[in-house]
Design a protein around this motif. Sequence first.
Motif, PDB file in Angstrom:
ATOM      1  N   ASP A 314      31.074 111.353  45.722  1.00 13.52           N
ATOM      2  CA  ASP A 314      30.454 112.607  45.279  1.00 13.52           C
ATOM      3  C   ASP A 314      30.991 113.791  46.081  1.00 13.52           C
ATOM      4  O   ASP A 314      31.198 114.879  45.540  1.00 13.52           O
ATOM      5  CB  ASP A 314      28.940 112.520  45.433  1.00 13.52           C
ATOM      6  CG  ASP A 314      28.287 111.716  44.313  1.00 13.52           C
ATOM      7  OD1 ASP A 314      28.993 111.382  43.329  1.00 13.52           O
ATOM      8  OD2 ASP A 314      27.079 111.425  44.428  1.00 13.52           O
ATOM      9  N   GLU A 315      31.200 113.582  47.367  1.00 12.47           N
ATOM     10  CA  GLU A 315      31.746 114.660  48.193  1.00 12.47           C
ATOM     11  C   GLU A 315      33.146 115.048  47.722  1.00 12.47           C
ATOM     12  O   GLU A 315      33.474 116.232  47.638  1.00 12.47           O
ATOM     13  CB  GLU A 315      31.782 114.218  49.657  1.00 12.47           C
ATOM     14  CG  GLU A 315      32.336 115.276  50.595  1.00 12.47           C
ATOM     15  CD  GLU A 315      32.282 114.858  52.044  1.00 12.47           C
ATOM     16  OE1 GLU A 315      33.280 115.097  52.765  1.00 12.47           O
ATOM     17  OE2 GLU A 315      31.261 114.279  52.467  1.00 12.47           O
ATOM     18  N   GLU A 316      33.960 114.069  47.397  1.00  9.04           N
ATOM     19  CA  GLU A 316      35.321 114.352  46.922  1.00  9.04           C
ATOM     20  C   GLU A 316      35.303 115.021  45.555  1.00  9.04           C
ATOM     21  O   GLU A 316      36.125 115.906  45.278  1.00  9.04           O
ATOM     22  CB  GLU A 316      36.125 113.054  46.886  1.00  9.04           C
ATOM     23  CG  GLU A 316      36.472 112.520  48.267  1.00  9.04           C
ATOM     24  CD  GLU A 316      37.026 111.118  48.241  1.00  9.04           C
ATOM     25  OE1 GLU A 316      37.846 110.781  49.128  1.00  9.04           O
ATOM     26  OE2 GLU A 316      36.651 110.339  47.334  1.00  9.04           O
ATOM     27  N   LYS A 317      34.358 114.621  44.701  1.00  5.61           N
ATOM     28  CA  LYS A 317      34.232 115.279  43.387  1.00  5.61           C
ATOM     29  C   LYS A 317      33.843 116.740  43.564  1.00  5.61           C
ATOM     30  O   LYS A 317      34.352 117.629  42.867  1.00  5.61           O
ATOM     31  CB  LYS A 317      33.186 114.555  42.541  1.00  5.61           C
ATOM     32  CG  LYS A 317      33.596 113.171  42.086  1.00  5.61           C
ATOM     33  CD  LYS A 317      32.424 112.449  41.419  1.00  5.61           C
ATOM     34  CE  LYS A 317      32.763 110.997  41.144  1.00  5.61           C
ATOM     35  NZ  LYS A 317      31.590 110.236  40.639  1.00  5.61           N
ATOM     36  N   MET A 318      32.936 116.994  44.481  1.00  2.00           N
ATOM     37  CA  MET A 318      32.505 118.368  44.777  1.00  2.00           C
ATOM     38  C   MET A 318      33.699 119.206  45.232  1.00  2.00           C
ATOM     39  O   MET A 318      33.906 120.329  44.752  1.00  2.00           O
ATOM     40  CB  MET A 318      31.432 118.333  45.872  1.00  2.00           C
ATOM     41  CG  MET A 318      30.871 119.693  46.252  1.00  2.00           C
ATOM     42  SD  MET A 318      29.554 120.182  45.145  1.00  2.00           S
ATOM     43  CE  MET A 318      28.462 121.061  46.255  1.00  2.00           C
ATOM     44  N   ILE A 319      34.480 118.661  46.124  1.00  2.00           N
ATOM     45  CA  ILE A 319      35.637 119.396  46.642  1.00  2.00           C
ATOM     46  C   ILE A 319      36.685 119.590  45.548  1.00  2.00           C
ATOM     47  O   ILE A 319      37.280 120.674  45.437  1.00  2.00           O
ATOM     48  CB  ILE A 319      36.226 118.663  47.858  1.00  2.00           C
ATOM     49  CG1 ILE A 319      35.234 118.701  49.033  1.00  2.00           C
ATOM     50  CG2 ILE A 319      37.564 119.264  48.280  1.00  2.00           C
ATOM     51  CD1 ILE A 319      35.627 117.828  50.211  1.00  2.00           C
ATOM     52  N   TRP A 320      36.902 118.567  44.723  1.00  2.00           N
ATOM     53  CA  TRP A 320      37.870 118.683  43.635  1.00  2.00           C
ATOM     54  C   TRP A 320      37.468 119.795  42.668  1.00  2.00           C
ATOM     55  O   TRP A 320      38.295 120.622  42.271  1.00  2.00           O
ATOM     56  CB  TRP A 320      37.986 117.351  42.889  1.00  2.00           C
ATOM     57  CG  TRP A 320      39.130 117.309  41.899  1.00  2.00           C
ATOM     58  CD1 TRP A 320      40.417 116.940  42.155  1.00  2.00           C
ATOM     59  CD2 TRP A 320      39.077 117.649  40.517  1.00  2.00           C
ATOM     60  NE1 TRP A 320      41.187 117.037  41.004  1.00  2.00           N
ATOM     61  CE2 TRP A 320      40.383 117.466  39.977  1.00  2.00           C
ATOM     62  CE3 TRP A 320      38.064 118.091  39.661  1.00  2.00           C
ATOM     63  CZ2 TRP A 320      40.694 117.702  38.640  1.00  2.00           C
ATOM     64  CZ3 TRP A 320      38.381 118.335  38.322  1.00  2.00           C
ATOM     65  CH2 TRP A 320      39.664 118.144  37.837  1.00  2.00           C
ATOM     66  N   LYS A 321      36.189 119.815  42.311  1.00  2.00           N
ATOM     67  CA  LYS A 321      35.693 120.866  41.419  1.00  2.00           C
ATOM     68  C   LYS A 321      35.830 122.246  42.072  1.00  2.00           C
ATOM     69  O   LYS A 321      36.214 123.222  41.415  1.00  2.00           O
ATOM     70  CB  LYS A 321      34.231 120.613  41.049  1.00  2.00           C
ATOM     71  CG  LYS A 321      34.029 119.565  39.967  1.00  2.00           C
ATOM     72  CD  LYS A 321      32.562 119.504  39.569  1.00  2.00           C
ATOM     73  CE  LYS A 321      32.349 118.633  38.339  1.00  2.00           C
ATOM     74  NZ  LYS A 321      30.937 118.624  37.910  1.00  2.00           N
ATOM     75  N   TYR A 322      35.486 122.327  43.351  1.00  2.00           N
ATOM     76  CA  TYR A 322      35.600 123.607  44.051  1.00  2.00           C
ATOM     77  C   TYR A 322      37.037 124.118  44.011  1.00  2.00           C
ATOM     78  O   TYR A 322      37.278 125.306  43.718  1.00  2.00           O
ATOM     79  CB  TYR A 322      35.137 123.460  45.502  1.00  2.00           C
ATOM     80  CG  TYR A 322      35.487 124.657  46.361  1.00  2.00           C
ATOM     81  CD1 TYR A 322      34.744 125.834  46.284  1.00  2.00           C
ATOM     82  CD2 TYR A 322      36.589 124.623  47.217  1.00  2.00           C
ATOM     83  CE1 TYR A 322      35.073 126.942  47.045  1.00  2.00           C
ATOM     84  CE2 TYR A 322      36.924 125.726  47.989  1.00  2.00           C
ATOM     85  CZ  TYR A 322      36.172 126.884  47.897  1.00  2.00           C
ATOM     86  OH  TYR A 322      36.518 127.988  48.639  1.00  2.00           O
ATOM     87  N   GLN A 323      38.002 123.255  44.310  1.00  2.00           N
ATOM     88  CA  GLN A 323      39.400 123.685  44.331  1.00  2.00           C
ATOM     89  C   GLN A 323      39.859 124.140  42.934  1.00  2.00           C
ATOM     90  O   GLN A 323      40.526 125.159  42.806  1.00  2.00           O
ATOM     91  CB  GLN A 323      40.300 122.563  44.861  1.00  2.00           C
ATOM     92  CG  GLN A 323      40.045 122.178  46.315  1.00  2.00           C
ATOM     93  CD  GLN A 323      40.395 123.284  47.302  1.00  2.00           C
ATOM     94  OE1 GLN A 323      41.010 124.289  46.953  1.00  2.00           O
ATOM     95  NE2 GLN A 323      40.020 123.103  48.567  1.00  2.00           N
TER      96      GLN A 323
END
Length: 545
Positions: A314-323
């Motif tokens: 979930d943390e990586e998905k959050m960062i991917w979406k942010y980028q």
Amino acid sequence: MYSYLKTTFLFFILVIFSSCIDKKDNLKPSPSDRPNILFIMSDDHAYQAISAYSDHLIQTPNIDRIGKEGIVFTNASVTNSICAPSRATILTGKHTHINGKVDNLMPFDTTQVTFPQLFQKAGYETAMFGKLHFGNNPKGVDEFMILPGQGNYINPDFITKNGDTTIVGYATDIITDMTLNWLEEKRNPEKPFMLMYLHKAPHRPWWPTPEKFREFYGKELPLPESLFDDYSNRGPAAKRAEMNLLTHMKYSYDTKVWPETIKQMGEVLPEVPDLVQAFNNIVDRMTDEQKALYKPLLDSIGNDFKKRWPSMSDEEKMIWKYQRYMQDYLGCISSVDDNVGRVLDYLDTSKLAENTLVVYTSDQGFYLGEHGWFDKRFIYDESFKTPLLIRWPNKIQAGITNAEMVQNLDFAQTFLEAAQIDVPDDMQGESLMPLLTGKHGDWTRDAVYYHYYEYPAEHQVMRHYGIVTKEFKLAHFYYDVDVWELYDRQNDPQELHNVFEDPKYADVVVQLKGKLEALRSQYGDSDELNQHYIDLHNERMGLKH
């Protein structure tokens, strides 16, 4: 003979004196005495994404230029952080509970006088190009071409006095082309002008040009400190809001993953059908040539997503979406900055710059991942604060900053005073002229009032009103709750800790509550008016309360 000469002389003096009195009583400034006004506004442009405020995300040399040659306001804010109400406040110089446009759904009170009407009446030539966002026939505007509603980034439609038209190209470029064409070819050079140059960008869903897409795709942007905020030290409003990057940002509509790719992920990724269709509608607007430019970029996003998805936390998905969000958002802003530069260059080469007051602002702030959010609406700083840079050669000292509490409520009065036009008594803002011209002792405001209404509705940001000073922010959330929040703006600039119940701030609470009630009375707001707008909203939405 002497009597005749004496009588003639006295008559001659009387005529001259009467003429002088008549001229004085009817004295109007000549066009050369009155500045041109160029009002530049983008949509949802966060101050954090202007390098005059912070260069950690993007360089915006052309927007910065306005501040370098004039003034940058660091505490500028809005009265209601949502698009159409903000624009109504700017046009009328009145809070939204007075002009009727309390949210994007409620109609604007068309009996309200707007500042373009007053400019037009005073002999200015007026024009508006770009995004108005409410009403199809702006009052007081000699010429206009405006986007219907939100409008489109690609091959946008425009409403004009002569009917609707579609123009092939990119909205930011087209709106600038219209603006420059009017300045170069259509305006009357014998008259001063008031020109509103209004960008759609960088409003959601953040479609850059293919060139900016390529430039920004793949860039790794710094993460905001509060990206993973858990809202534990505030009231229920932050937890209830539906604008979290992980939970509420859509893979197709927002991050540009092909809907076909989403389908391949199965039921794990349910997307909102209306937003999937909205994505398809954007692609369908493109010409074959435009599709050929975008397709390789969209394919790259889809392939990257497919490859990463199975192992992403979930943390990586959050960062991917942010980028992905930031890459597209900043790409849109880069185009705005380029086009602002085109207009500023024209003012210089045409010798108009010296007598033109130039403003750059946004209709409100925006969350760029702070608190894990996108969108706006809250009284918290990233939403409440807005960029404001003003240039006026020989009037504003170049390269200064100002931290006074100013609002979009003040724009109308400022422009009218600058143009030597009488300000109606019922406008509620304060002219910024003392701050622009160095007469700071004439500025007495130490607090501003804020009120947000659109709830229950999209993004589910709860209704609230509040008062903001340089030091503190007090907000009251109401409707189905009765919750107060207090933030120490000096010691907690990220607004992570609600100190309303902290005994150390008891005196501050008492003082601010008193000031808040005084402001509500001053601006004509009340609990009874709140209930009136609640009833209208619920009736329109088919809700019971």
